[in-house]
Design a protein around this motif. Structure first.
Motif, PDB file in Angstrom:
ATOM      1  N   TRP A 182      40.761  22.063   8.526  1.00 26.13           N
ATOM      2  CA  TRP A 182      41.353  22.281   9.838  1.00 26.13           C
ATOM      3  C   TRP A 182      40.504  23.268  10.637  1.00 26.13           C
ATOM      4  CZ3 TRP A 182      43.125  24.271   5.319  1.00 26.13           C
ATOM      5  CH2 TRP A 182      43.218  25.658   5.220  1.00 26.13           C
ATOM      6  N   ILE A 197      54.098  22.008   3.652  1.00 23.95           N
ATOM      7  CA  ILE A 197      53.771  20.781   4.392  1.00 23.95           C
ATOM      8  C   ILE A 197      53.670  19.585   3.455  1.00 23.95           C
ATOM      9  CG2 ILE A 197      51.958  19.648   5.739  1.00 23.95           C
ATOM     10  CD1 ILE A 197      51.371  22.392   6.999  1.00 23.95           C
ATOM     11  N   MET A 237      49.864  11.600   7.194  1.00 23.61           N
ATOM     12  CA  MET A 237      49.190  12.574   8.036  1.00 23.61           C
ATOM     13  C   MET A 237      48.080  11.958   8.871  1.00 23.61           C
ATOM     14  SD  MET A 237      49.485  16.060   5.865  1.00 23.61           S
ATOM     15  CE  MET A 237      49.334  16.975   7.312  1.00 23.61           C
ATOM     16  N   ASP A 240      49.675  10.640  12.116  1.00 26.86           N
ATOM     17  CA  ASP A 240      50.290  11.617  13.014  1.00 26.86           C
ATOM     18  C   ASP A 240      49.217  12.195  13.938  1.00 26.86           C
ATOM     19  OD1 ASP A 240      51.695  13.559  14.292  1.00 26.86           O
ATOM     20  OD2 ASP A 240      52.270  14.675  12.484  1.00 26.86           O
ATOM     21  N   THR A 242      49.484  14.307  16.241  1.00 26.38           N
ATOM     22  CA  THR A 242      49.659  15.733  16.548  1.00 26.38           C
ATOM     23  C   THR A 242      49.260  16.623  15.373  1.00 26.38           C
ATOM     24  OG1 THR A 242      51.949  15.719  15.769  1.00 26.38           O
ATOM     25  CG2 THR A 242      51.564  15.181  18.096  1.00 26.38           C
ATOM     26  N   ASN A 243      48.887  15.999  14.255  1.00 24.83           N
ATOM     27  CA  ASN A 243      48.553  16.751  13.048  1.00 24.83           C
ATOM     28  C   ASN A 243      47.143  17.331  13.161  1.00 24.83           C
ATOM     29  OD1 ASN A 243      48.308  17.659  10.349  1.00 24.83           O
ATOM     30  ND2 ASN A 243      47.360  15.711   9.790  1.00 24.83           N
TER      31      ASN A 243
END
Length: 303
Positions: A182, A197, A237, A240, A242-243
């Motif tokens: 990330w 998560i 994931m 998604d 927005t992940n």
């Protein structure tokens, strides 16, 4: 003849050449002199060297005493024979030392000459070839060592990746591990936060945050209890938009599953995910970016 001063030190008389003290020839020539010649020499020297004749000479008395002592040695037949023998031994020692020195000098000269001859006998061209061969051999050795280091480095896994895997425990099935990356600007993801998560996809056995080697990116290794949980996490994931987490399997998945049930389960996840599994996740990151772009474009069209 005097034998010393009583303390082990030799007196001047011990080292003196008594013939020379009286002004007579020494050595073999001195040993042939008659007693009358010796007495005559003593009388002549006494008149010249008596202290009364040298009132300003501080060494006059000692010199006259030595003259008298030498005369006493030479006038006595026994002491003169001993002194002659002593002189012969002294001359022989000097001669022997001289011969040895001459021999050593000759040996040194001969050695130098042999070394010069050997150096002159070397072919300059041959010497050049020998030096070139030495340089070539040294270069080959350095190249071999360099290649060996490169091969060793290439065979070793990434140091930080290996360290993270060792933290979660040796011998674990890499198929149950996820690599999560990330942007640090997206937030600070602690081990507890990541565990929360991924707990919705199955049991999380361990979470290891890797050492941050970049200010912009961070990563972690997630160990799930089953491979199914890994598949569910990736499926959920990646869909998604927005992940902020990029989730990848630590080890590429097999293109297909051997059992029918596994194949059916894989198909039940949808054709999109099935295509990714079929590619063995080789281009998974590109696939995720493509899906994100499609989702963004779709949002723009709706607006």
């Amino acid at each position: 003849m005097a034998g010393g001063d009583g303390h082990g030190r030799s007196s001047p008389e011990d080292d003196a050449d008594h013939y020379a003290v009286l002004g007579l020839p020494s050595g073999e020539e001195g040993s042939k002199l008659s007693l009358k010649e010796i007495e005559k020499a003593y009388r002549n020297q006494s008149r010249i060297r008596h202290p009364d004749k040298r009132p300003n000479d501080p060494n006059a008395t000692a010199d006259f005493q030595l003259l008298t002592s030498s005369f006493e040695v030479l006038r006595d037949e026994m002491s003169r024979c001993c002194f002659d023998a002593k002189l012969r031994a002294r001359r022989e020692r000097v001669l022997r030392d001289s011969l040895q020195d001459a021999k050593r000098r000759k040996m040194s000269t001969d050695l130098d000459e042999r070394e010069r001859s050997a150096a002159a006998a070397v072919d300059p061209a041959e010497e050049g070839r020998r030096k070139e061969k030495m340089k070539a051999d040294e270069l080959k050795r350095e190249i071999a060592e360099f290649k060996a280091r490169r091969a060793k480095k290439a065979s070793e896994p990434n140091g930080k990746e290996k360290a993270a895997e060792e933290k979660v425990g040796p011998g674990l099935d890499k198929g149950r591990m996820l690599k999560v990356t990330w942007e640090t600007s997206a937030g600070d993801y602690s081990a507890a936060k990541l565990r929360g998560i991924f707990a919705r996809f199955g049991i999380v056995e361990d979470v290891v945050i890797r050492s941050k080697n970049s200010k912009k990116k961070a990563s972690a290794i997630i160990v799930m209890a089953s491979k199914d949980a890994v598949v569910r996490a990736i499926q959920s994931m990646s869909g998604d938009t927005t992940n902020p987490l990029l989730v990848l399997p630590l080890e590429p998945m097999a293109p297909s599953f051997s059992s029918t049930s596994s194949t059916n389960h894989n198909e039940s996840m949808g054709p999109e995910f099935n295509n990714v599994v079929g590619a063995g996740f080789q281009n998974y990151e590109a696939f995720v970016m493509k899906k994100l772009k499609e989702a963004i474009d779709k949002k723009k069209n709706i607006r």
